[in-house]
Design a protein around this motif. Structure first.
Motif, PDB file in Angstrom:
ATOM      1  N   UNK A   1       0.668  -1.355   0.085  1.00 18.42           N
ATOM      2  CA  UNK A   1       0.023  -0.010  -0.101  1.00 18.42           C
ATOM      3  C   UNK A   1       0.801   1.243  -0.156  1.00 18.42           C
ATOM      4  N   UNK A   2       1.768   1.178   0.817  1.00 22.41           N
ATOM      5  CA  UNK A   2       2.873   2.554   1.048  1.00 22.41           C
ATOM      6  C   UNK A   2       3.570   2.628  -0.502  1.00 22.41           C
ATOM      7  N   UNK A   3       3.999   1.410  -1.075  1.00 21.52           N
ATOM      8  CA  UNK A   3       4.579   1.509  -2.190  1.00 21.52           C
ATOM      9  C   UNK A   3       3.708   1.792  -3.495  1.00 21.52           C
ATOM     10  N   UNK A   4       2.486   1.508  -3.312  1.00 21.23           N
ATOM     11  CA  UNK A   4       1.363   1.986  -4.364  1.00 21.23           C
ATOM     12  C   UNK A   4       1.088   3.573  -4.274  1.00 21.23           C
ATOM     13  N   UNK A   5       1.148   4.136  -3.106  1.00 20.23           N
ATOM     14  CA  UNK A   5       0.737   5.454  -2.928  1.00 20.23           C
ATOM     15  C   UNK A   5       1.963   6.221  -3.314  1.00 20.23           C
ATOM     16  N   UNK A   6       3.459   5.576  -3.079  1.00 17.96           N
ATOM     17  CA  UNK A   6       4.471   6.412  -3.580  1.00 17.96           C
ATOM     18  C   UNK A   6       4.902   6.199  -4.769  1.00 17.96           C
ATOM     19  N   UNK A   7       4.114   5.564  -5.578  1.00 17.51           N
ATOM     20  CA  UNK A   7       4.302   5.598  -7.091  1.00 17.51           C
ATOM     21  C   UNK A   7       3.077   5.840  -7.990  1.00 17.51           C
ATOM     22  N   UNK A   8       2.415   7.011  -7.402  1.00 18.37           N
ATOM     23  CA  UNK A   8       1.279   7.306  -8.160  1.00 18.37           C
ATOM     24  C   UNK A   8       1.502   8.034  -9.614  1.00 18.37           C
ATOM     25  N   UNK A   9       2.647   8.340  -9.853  1.00 16.25           N
ATOM     26  CA  UNK A   9       2.799   8.541 -11.499  1.00 16.25           C
ATOM     27  C   UNK A   9       2.951   7.336 -12.253  1.00 16.25           C
ATOM     28  N   UNK A  10       3.211   6.366 -11.618  1.00 11.28           N
ATOM     29  CA  UNK A  10       3.304   5.053 -12.252  1.00 11.28           C
ATOM     30  C   UNK A  10       2.008   4.286 -12.468  1.00 11.28           C
ATOM     31  N   UNK A  11       0.941   4.781 -11.961  1.00 13.02           N
ATOM     32  CA  UNK A  11      -0.465   4.323 -11.786  1.00 13.02           C
ATOM     33  C   UNK A  11      -0.942   4.170 -13.326  1.00 13.02           C
ATOM     34  N   UNK A  12      -1.639   3.220 -13.685  1.00 15.35           N
ATOM     35  CA  UNK A  12      -2.147   3.147 -15.288  1.00 15.35           C
ATOM     36  C   UNK A  12      -3.515   4.002 -15.092  1.00 15.35           C
ATOM     37  N   UNK A  13      -3.343   5.421 -15.553  1.00 10.43           N
ATOM     38  CA  UNK A  13      -4.638   6.140 -15.435  1.00 10.43           C
ATOM     39  C   UNK A  13      -5.926   5.598 -16.008  1.00 10.43           C
ATOM     40  N   UNK A  14      -5.984   4.877 -17.029  1.00  5.40           N
ATOM     41  CA  UNK A  14      -7.175   4.235 -17.611  1.00  5.40           C
ATOM     42  C   UNK A  14      -7.773   3.287 -16.352  1.00  5.40           C
ATOM     43  N   UNK A  15      -6.900   2.407 -15.640  1.00  6.48           N
ATOM     44  CA  UNK A  15      -7.395   1.538 -14.783  1.00  6.48           C
ATOM     45  C   UNK A  15      -8.171   2.115 -13.753  1.00  6.48           C
ATOM     46  N   UNK A  16      -7.292   3.341 -12.964  1.00  5.18           N
ATOM     47  CA  UNK A  16      -7.753   4.216 -12.029  1.00  5.18           C
ATOM     48  C   UNK A  16      -9.029   4.793 -12.346  1.00  5.18           C
ATOM     49  N   UNK A  17      -9.266   5.044 -13.701  1.00  6.75           N
ATOM     50  CA  UNK A  17     -10.663   5.800 -13.899  1.00  6.75           C
ATOM     51  C   UNK A  17     -11.885   4.804 -13.805  1.00  6.75           C
ATOM     52  N   UNK A  18     -11.490   3.644 -14.447  1.00  2.05           N
ATOM     53  CA  UNK A  18     -12.364   2.507 -14.349  1.00  2.05           C
ATOM     54  C   UNK A  18     -12.790   2.209 -12.838  1.00  2.05           C
ATOM     55  N   UNK A  19     -11.641   1.976 -12.111  1.00  2.30           N
ATOM     56  CA  UNK A  19     -11.854   1.564 -10.784  1.00  2.30           C
ATOM     57  C   UNK A  19     -12.701   2.687  -9.855  1.00  2.30           C
ATOM     58  N   UNK A  20     -12.176   3.979 -10.141  1.00  2.55           N
ATOM     59  CA  UNK A  20     -12.948   4.854  -9.323  1.00  2.55           C
ATOM     60  C   UNK A  20     -14.457   5.160  -9.781  1.00  2.55           C
ATOM     61  N   UNK A  21     -14.523   4.957 -11.158  1.00  2.00           N
ATOM     62  CA  UNK A  21     -15.918   5.200 -11.635  1.00  2.00           C
ATOM     63  C   UNK A  21     -16.879   3.979 -11.101  1.00  2.00           C
ATOM     64  N   UNK A  22     -16.445   2.881 -11.129  1.00  2.00           N
ATOM     65  CA  UNK A  22     -16.786   1.419 -10.527  1.00  2.00           C
ATOM     66  C   UNK A  22     -17.543   1.825  -9.015  1.00  2.00           C
ATOM     67  N   UNK A  23     -16.514   2.062  -8.309  1.00  2.00           N
ATOM     68  CA  UNK A  23     -16.758   2.412  -6.933  1.00  2.00           C
ATOM     69  C   UNK A  23     -17.944   3.660  -6.815  1.00  2.00           C
TER      70      UNK A  23
END
Length: 160
Positions: free
Chosen positions: A81-103
């Motif tokens: 979790x810490x590593x994931x939030x430390x690497x926000x620029x490496x997030x796949x923006x399409x996956x993030x949009x789909x995940x947040x939209x789903x929630x």
């Protein structure tokens, strides 16, 4: 293309998973016949509530890297979790949009008239968006494992 390389399980691991599921089912049936569920009266409600909340928290935090399309190096939930939030620029923006939209769809529609259909809406609408926008880089079921046609033949695993 799979964003998250998955580890293939060996035949020994599949046999162990089958054996674990079988023993768990046998124990649950046995505990049901013995009425072991009555013992829950002796566990305080706050302890049970905290236990269930912590299980839910571990499950949600464990899914967060997958939701944002990031594969942390650590298998430890907190470190990942810490590593994931430390690497926000490496997030796949399409996956993030789909995940947040789903929630968002799930949370907003669950208490409305379409509440009984909120799970279906939360699954279908982001999927339609993903297909309509041509977001092919997102991991799909086929990327994780091929979808078989029909039912596999029934057989017991070899438990050596």
């Amino acid at each position: 293309m799979s964003l998250h390389p998955r580890r293939r399980r060996t035949k020994l691991q599949w046999g162990a998973i089958f054996l674990l599921a079988l023993l768990t089912g046998i124990l649950l049936v046995l505990f049901g016949f013995l009425k072991v569920g009555r013992l829950i009266r002796f566990v305080p409600y706050s302890v049970m509530q905290g236990f269930l909340f912590s299980i839910a928290l571990v499950l949600v935090l464990g899914q967060l890297p997958d939701m944002v399309g990031y594969a942390p190096a650590s298998r430890n939930t907190v470190i990942a979790l810490v590593e994931t939030f430390g690497a926000i620029p490496s997030w796949e923006w399409q996956a993030t949009i789909v995940g947040v939209l789903t929630l968002l769809i799930l949370v907003v529609t669950s208490r409305t008239r379409i509440g009984p259909w909120s799970n279906l809406a939360a699954l279908a609408l982001p999927t339609v968006l993903m297909v309509a926008l041509g977001w092919s880089r997102l991991e799909q079921v086929v990327d994780v494992s091929p979808i078989p046609r029909g039912f596999p033949p029934f057989s017991f695993p070899h438990l050596d």
